[in-house]
Design a protein around this motif. Sequence first.
Motif, PDB file in Angstrom:
ATOM      1  N   SER A  68      72.072  53.096  20.647  1.00  0.00           N
ATOM      2  CA  SER A  68      72.651  53.513  19.368  1.00  0.00           C
ATOM      3  C   SER A  68      71.571  53.736  18.317  1.00  0.00           C
ATOM      4  N   TYR A  69      70.522  52.923  18.351  1.00  0.00           N
ATOM      5  CA  TYR A  69      69.423  53.110  17.408  1.00  0.00           C
ATOM      6  C   TYR A  69      68.700  54.425  17.696  1.00  0.00           C
ATOM      7  N   THR A  70      68.379  54.656  18.975  1.00  0.00           N
ATOM      8  CA  THR A  70      67.684  55.882  19.366  1.00  0.00           C
ATOM      9  C   THR A  70      68.479  57.114  18.957  1.00  0.00           C
ATOM     10  N   ARG A  71      69.776  57.094  19.265  1.00  0.00           N
ATOM     11  CA  ARG A  71      70.621  58.241  18.952  1.00  0.00           C
ATOM     12  C   ARG A  71      70.650  58.506  17.450  1.00  0.00           C
ATOM     13  N   GLY A  72      70.741  57.454  16.664  1.00  0.00           N
ATOM     14  CA  GLY A  72      70.773  57.613  15.215  1.00  0.00           C
ATOM     15  C   GLY A  72      69.493  58.210  14.662  1.00  0.00           C
ATOM     16  N   VAL A  73      68.352  57.767  15.180  1.00  0.00           N
ATOM     17  CA  VAL A  73      67.070  58.308  14.728  1.00  0.00           C
ATOM     18  C   VAL A  73      66.998  59.805  15.016  1.00  0.00           C
ATOM     19  N   PHE A  74      67.365  60.198  16.219  1.00  0.00           N
ATOM     20  CA  PHE A  74      67.277  61.616  16.568  1.00  0.00           C
ATOM     21  C   PHE A  74      68.286  62.461  15.799  1.00  0.00           C
ATOM     22  N   ASP A  75      69.420  61.892  15.437  1.00  0.00           N
ATOM     23  CA  ASP A  75      70.362  62.628  14.589  1.00  0.00           C
ATOM     24  C   ASP A  75      69.727  62.928  13.234  1.00  0.00           C
ATOM     25  N   ARG A  76      69.069  61.930  12.664  1.00  0.00           N
ATOM     26  CA  ARG A  76      68.473  62.112  11.336  1.00  0.00           C
ATOM     27  C   ARG A  76      67.241  63.017  11.402  1.00  0.00           C
ATOM     28  N   VAL A  77      66.459  62.898  12.466  1.00  0.00           N
ATOM     29  CA  VAL A  77      65.311  63.798  12.638  1.00  0.00           C
ATOM     30  C   VAL A  77      65.800  65.228  12.799  1.00  0.00           C
ATOM     31  N   GLY A  78      66.859  65.404  13.568  1.00  0.00           N
ATOM     32  CA  GLY A  78      67.430  66.741  13.747  1.00  0.00           C
ATOM     33  C   GLY A  78      67.874  67.351  12.436  1.00  0.00           C
ATOM     34  N   ASP A  79      68.465  66.525  11.555  1.00  0.00           N
ATOM     35  CA  ASP A  79      68.881  67.022  10.236  1.00  0.00           C
ATOM     36  C   ASP A  79      67.665  67.488   9.441  1.00  0.00           C
ATOM     37  N   ARG A  80      66.564  66.745   9.520  1.00  0.00           N
ATOM     38  CA  ARG A  80      65.350  67.119   8.788  1.00  0.00           C
ATOM     39  C   ARG A  80      64.761  68.426   9.303  1.00  0.00           C
ATOM     40  N   GLY A 126      66.379  70.764  11.137  1.00  0.00           N
ATOM     41  CA  GLY A 126      67.331  71.850  11.334  1.00  0.00           C
ATOM     42  C   GLY A 126      67.516  72.191  12.795  1.00  0.00           C
ATOM     43  N   ARG A 127      67.437  71.170  13.647  1.00  0.00           N
ATOM     44  CA  ARG A 127      67.572  71.369  15.090  1.00  0.00           C
ATOM     45  C   ARG A 127      68.214  70.132  15.699  1.00  0.00           C
ATOM     46  N   GLU A 128      69.288  70.307  16.438  1.00  0.00           N
ATOM     47  CA  GLU A 128      69.933  69.181  17.081  1.00  0.00           C
ATOM     48  C   GLU A 128      69.174  68.784  18.356  1.00  0.00           C
ATOM     49  N   PHE A 129      69.182  67.489  18.653  1.00  0.00           N
ATOM     50  CA  PHE A 129      68.609  66.985  19.907  1.00  0.00           C
ATOM     51  C   PHE A 129      69.745  66.405  20.741  1.00  0.00           C
ATOM     52  N   SER A 130      69.885  66.927  21.948  1.00  0.00           N
ATOM     53  CA  SER A 130      70.920  66.422  22.845  1.00  0.00           C
ATOM     54  C   SER A 130      70.576  65.006  23.294  1.00  0.00           C
ATOM     55  N   ASP A 131      71.541  64.317  23.898  1.00  0.00           N
ATOM     56  CA  ASP A 131      71.274  62.988  24.442  1.00  0.00           C
ATOM     57  C   ASP A 131      70.140  63.045  25.464  1.00  0.00           C
ATOM     58  N   GLN A 132      70.159  64.072  26.284  1.00  0.00           N
ATOM     59  CA  GLN A 132      69.118  64.203  27.309  1.00  0.00           C
ATOM     60  C   GLN A 132      67.747  64.413  26.673  1.00  0.00           C
ATOM     61  N   GLU A 133      67.671  65.263  25.652  1.00  0.00           N
ATOM     62  CA  GLU A 133      66.394  65.504  24.985  1.00  0.00           C
ATOM     63  C   GLU A 133      65.892  64.244  24.283  1.00  0.00           C
ATOM     64  N   ALA A 134      66.815  63.530  23.630  1.00  0.00           N
ATOM     65  CA  ALA A 134      66.420  62.288  22.970  1.00  0.00           C
ATOM     66  C   ALA A 134      65.907  61.275  23.983  1.00  0.00           C
ATOM     67  N   ASP A 135      66.566  61.193  25.121  1.00  0.00           N
ATOM     68  CA  ASP A 135      66.152  60.270  26.174  1.00  0.00           C
ATOM     69  C   ASP A 135      64.783  60.643  26.723  1.00  0.00           C
ATOM     70  N   ILE A 136      64.558  61.931  26.934  1.00  0.00           N
ATOM     71  CA  ILE A 136      63.279  62.410  27.463  1.00  0.00           C
ATOM     72  C   ILE A 136      62.139  62.043  26.518  1.00  0.00           C
ATOM     73  N   LEU A 137      62.338  62.286  25.226  1.00  0.00           N
ATOM     74  CA  LEU A 137      61.266  62.012  24.265  1.00  0.00           C
ATOM     75  C   LEU A 137      61.078  60.520  24.037  1.00  0.00           C
ATOM     76  N   TRP A 138      62.174  59.785  23.887  1.00  0.00           N
ATOM     77  CA  TRP A 138      62.055  58.347  23.608  1.00  0.00           C
ATOM     78  C   TRP A 138      61.363  57.628  24.764  1.00  0.00           C
ATOM     79  N   SER A 139      61.748  57.962  25.996  1.00  0.00           N
ATOM     80  CA  SER A 139      61.214  57.270  27.170  1.00  0.00           C
ATOM     81  C   SER A 139      59.998  57.952  27.772  1.00  0.00           C
ATOM     82  N   GLY A 140      59.623  59.124  27.241  1.00  0.00           N
ATOM     83  CA  GLY A 140      58.475  59.844  27.783  1.00  0.00           C
ATOM     84  C   GLY A 140      58.671  60.239  29.239  1.00  0.00           C
TER      85      GLY A 140
END
Length: 246
Positions: A59-71, A73-87
């Motif tokens: 839930s923390y990871t998802r929230g961060v990527f939602d706010r980064v996406g807003d900054r 102007g690009r949405e990050f899918s769950d898969q993209e967020a997972d890829i970046l967070w976990s490398g």
Amino acid sequence: MVTENEFEVDATSSSASASASASASASAFDVDDDAFDADDDYDFWLLDLDGTLVDVEWSYTRGVFDRVGDRLGREFSDQEADILWSGLTGSRDRQLLEWGVDPTTFWEAFHAEEDPLVRAEQTYLHEDAAFVAELDAPVGLVTHCQEFLCEPVLDNVGIRDWFDARLCCTEQTGWKPDPQPVQRVMDDLGVGENGHLGVLAGDGANDVGAAWNAGLDAIHVERVGHDRRGRCVLGDYRVESFDELF
């Protein structure tokens, strides 16, 4: 110097093919309990933090990527967020470039949206990491987690006193698989260039690369699974849990 990509093979490869791919630079082992002794085999230990000793609630990871996406102007899918967070695909900067996202812009937005105290509160310690507290050897931390995030996490999960030296990588220190940050921690521990045998444990190919580039053995702990990662990371020892080592 070898790069992190040299320690990965496609997840559909057979175990025999994986071992053959690794043999050019080092052997890849599943752990033989009778062959491993944490204290007798190594004079010192180095460890990664995120994904290795601790993880954060989704839930923390998802929230961060939602706010980064807003900054951005690009949405990050769950898969993209997972890829970046976990490398999951290795270099995060390289992955961002493949998606058409400027890494510098992304990381500025990402760090601006990270709340150290909230992240620390939602970070949990892997149960199998408890062995670190029992090691009768110098122990160092080498992490890509930035200091302003790392320090509250160490306090929250109560592991600050596990480490005799620690380093949060920056542009100035270099990033794993560059051996420089590893060597700096070795120097801080007093084990650099004096014949001591050490090991570095981490959850990514960059950790294996940093270990081998610095002349250390490497333990890869696969927290996310080969199927989710889409590839196998090779190391001197490959485990899904540190419990397999003991």
